[in-house]
Design an enzyme around this catalytic site. Sequence first.
Site, PDB file in Angstrom:
ATOM      1  N   CYS A 118       0.837  -1.196   0.000  1.00 52.98           N
ATOM      2  CA  CYS A 118       0.000   0.000   0.000  1.00 52.98           C
ATOM      3  C   CYS A 118       0.873   1.247   0.000  1.00 52.98           C
ATOM      4  O   CYS A 118       1.754   1.381   0.858  1.00 52.98           O
ATOM      5  CB  CYS A 118      -0.916   0.013   1.230  1.00 52.98           C
ATOM      6  SG  CYS A 118      -1.913   1.512   1.380  1.00 52.98           S
ATOM      7  N   CYS A 158      -8.476   1.276   0.547  1.00 51.13           N
ATOM      8  CA  CYS A 158      -7.746   0.527   1.572  1.00 51.13           C
ATOM      9  C   CYS A 158      -7.379  -0.848   1.030  1.00 51.13           C
ATOM     10  O   CYS A 158      -8.251  -1.603   0.599  1.00 51.13           O
ATOM     11  CB  CYS A 158      -8.604   0.399   2.831  1.00 51.13           C
ATOM     12  SG  CYS A 158      -7.868  -0.611   4.120  1.00 51.13           S
ATOM     13  N   GLN A 207     -16.672 -10.218  13.838  1.00 54.91           N
ATOM     14  CA  GLN A 207     -15.295 -10.382  13.393  1.00 54.91           C
ATOM     15  C   GLN A 207     -15.128  -9.818  11.979  1.00 54.91           C
ATOM     16  O   GLN A 207     -15.954 -10.083  11.107  1.00 54.91           O
ATOM     17  CB  GLN A 207     -14.887 -11.855  13.414  1.00 54.91           C
ATOM     18  CG  GLN A 207     -14.809 -12.449  14.809  1.00 54.91           C
ATOM     19  CD  GLN A 207     -13.652 -11.902  15.623  1.00 54.91           C
ATOM     20  OE1 GLN A 207     -12.715 -11.313  15.079  1.00 54.91           O
ATOM     21  NE2 GLN A 207     -13.698 -12.104  16.935  1.00 54.91           N
ATOM     22  N   TYR A 237     -19.840 -12.632  27.350  1.00 52.40           N
ATOM     23  CA  TYR A 237     -19.587 -11.647  26.289  1.00 52.40           C
ATOM     24  C   TYR A 237     -20.061 -12.244  24.959  1.00 52.40           C
ATOM     25  O   TYR A 237     -19.329 -12.313  23.979  1.00 52.40           O
ATOM     26  CB  TYR A 237     -18.102 -11.272  26.219  1.00 52.40           C
ATOM     27  CG  TYR A 237     -17.468 -11.003  27.565  1.00 52.40           C
ATOM     28  CD1 TYR A 237     -17.532  -9.744  28.146  1.00 52.40           C
ATOM     29  CD2 TYR A 237     -16.799 -12.015  28.264  1.00 52.40           C
ATOM     30  CE1 TYR A 237     -16.953  -9.495  29.380  1.00 52.40           C
ATOM     31  CE2 TYR A 237     -16.218 -11.777  29.492  1.00 52.40           C
ATOM     32  CZ  TYR A 237     -16.298 -10.518  30.057  1.00 52.40           C
ATOM     33  OH  TYR A 237     -15.720 -10.279  31.287  1.00 52.40           O
ATOM     34  N   GLU A 281     -24.445 -10.757  27.863  1.00 53.80           N
ATOM     35  CA  GLU A 281     -23.952  -9.704  26.979  1.00 53.80           C
ATOM     36  C   GLU A 281     -24.485  -8.356  27.452  1.00 53.80           C
ATOM     37  O   GLU A 281     -25.669  -8.230  27.795  1.00 53.80           O
ATOM     38  CB  GLU A 281     -24.403  -9.971  25.539  1.00 53.80           C
ATOM     39  CG  GLU A 281     -24.136  -8.857  24.554  1.00 53.80           C
ATOM     40  CD  GLU A 281     -22.675  -8.457  24.466  1.00 53.80           C
ATOM     41  OE1 GLU A 281     -22.392  -7.241  24.533  1.00 53.80           O
ATOM     42  OE2 GLU A 281     -21.815  -9.363  24.331  1.00 53.80           O
ATOM     43  N   ASP A 318     -15.307 -14.589  25.566  1.00 54.57           N
ATOM     44  CA  ASP A 318     -14.803 -13.840  24.412  1.00 54.57           C
ATOM     45  C   ASP A 318     -14.863 -12.349  24.765  1.00 54.57           C
ATOM     46  O   ASP A 318     -15.662 -11.598  24.213  1.00 54.57           O
ATOM     47  CB  ASP A 318     -15.640 -14.156  23.170  1.00 54.57           C
ATOM     48  CG  ASP A 318     -15.059 -13.528  21.898  1.00 54.57           C
ATOM     49  OD1 ASP A 318     -13.956 -12.959  21.960  1.00 54.57           O
ATOM     50  OD2 ASP A 318     -15.732 -13.600  20.855  1.00 54.57           O
ATOM     51  N   CYS A 350      -8.462 -11.193  22.032  1.00 54.34           N
ATOM     52  CA  CYS A 350      -7.920 -10.345  20.972  1.00 54.34           C
ATOM     53  C   CYS A 350      -6.713  -9.546  21.447  1.00 54.34           C
ATOM     54  O   CYS A 350      -6.166  -8.748  20.676  1.00 54.34           O
ATOM     55  CB  CYS A 350      -8.995  -9.405  20.425  1.00 54.34           C
ATOM     56  SG  CYS A 350      -9.776  -8.361  21.654  1.00 54.34           S
TER      57      CYS A 350
END
Length: 433
Positions: A81, A168, A244, A273, A297, A362, A389
């Site tokens: 890029c 992008c 995701q 979660y 949640e 999660d 993550c």
Amino acid sequence: MARPEGSGLAVGDEVDVEVTAFAHGGHGVARHEGQVLFVRHAVPGERVTARVTEIGSGARFVRADAVVVHVASPDRVKPPCPWAGPGACGGCDLQHVSLGGQRALKAGVVREQMARLAGLEVDVEVEPVPGDAGGLDWRTRVEFAVDAEGRAGLRRFRSHEVVPVDHCRIAAPGVDSLRVTERSWTGPDAVDAVAPSVGEPVAVEVPGGAVPDVVERVAATWSSADGPVSFEHDFAVSARGFWQVHPGAAATFLAAALEPLDVRPGERALDLYCGVGLFAAALSERVGPTGQVVAVEADRAAVERAERDLAAAGNVALVAARVDDAFGLPREERGRGRGRGRTRRPARSPLVPPRADVVVLDPPRTGAGAAVVRAVAAMRPRAVAYVACDPAALARDTATLLAQGYRLKSLRAFDAFPMTHHVECVAHFVPDA
């Protein structure tokens, strides 16, 4: 420019340094006369000229960009890029590194965080996730910032300034098809571009635009003691809700989390979660009509979608609450002034059982936290799957689980965010007995 007290460097200074390591967050690590530099666009083993861009808190470190490479790493490549580089778009940290090199750096971060924060030596490799083209064309959700002239682009690193890119390179083809950066935008501060797995791409103006639901289809297979398991399900997700962003991530993480759990009919499962219910839906199928799934949640819009989607299952209870509140854990609420605020002591949700056979977590990037992890361990599940993550948050929560009598049975890491420093992990814990 005046130099901050305690620092030998100021913003704009250029120094030649050896990059010796790779830090969590996507920076090379170097030193100059005892000063720690976090250098973007560098690779360990390189000698570069680093231009200082920011002085860290208390002048304990500085941030810098590698503007000249004198000795290059074998892993260095030309970024695909033209907007990736010093002073340009801040979205991708690692376009200057080969894909294999990126994964090796990320694996090193996972190992370092687990060793430093959890006291564990782990042997982990970062696995590819199906669905990208050599690390490009994968991101199915992109938020473009809009500048004062109505041009859409991406922000510079640690800045609100908008870089008016042509398009992008990590965005999925469906996102590119919306031509967000070629259009003039009057009014919004940002435009969310979404390319769902089912249906047409959508662009949502922020603020003010109507936010439709999109459909995300997940098809996954994994092994169990009873043979192969197949799962396919459609989820309604807000175009601005959490999902995701890599097209292969949801199925990959689902299989990686549920395979080692080997969920059995009649068991009680807890999904923390849960979002719109990805894991809850699969757990519901596995525990069957004699089992139970309790899913928690905080995002009420996500819970409403999960309730509609899973109502027919008959074995899923949804709890619309923060996970710590659902467990009845005290937490401090911030006050408006300089005071510490008050302590909130919610009642434990009657839907959260005292015991569970299996638990899936999660959590967001900050992790579940010690109090939630201790509450999970107190339920004495036979197995826990933790989808993370952030490797540092995972390592901190791993340390808490170890202290509560659990051990890490397996750990996998996935390259769900190619060209960036981010890495996803799926950990499996069992009682240490």
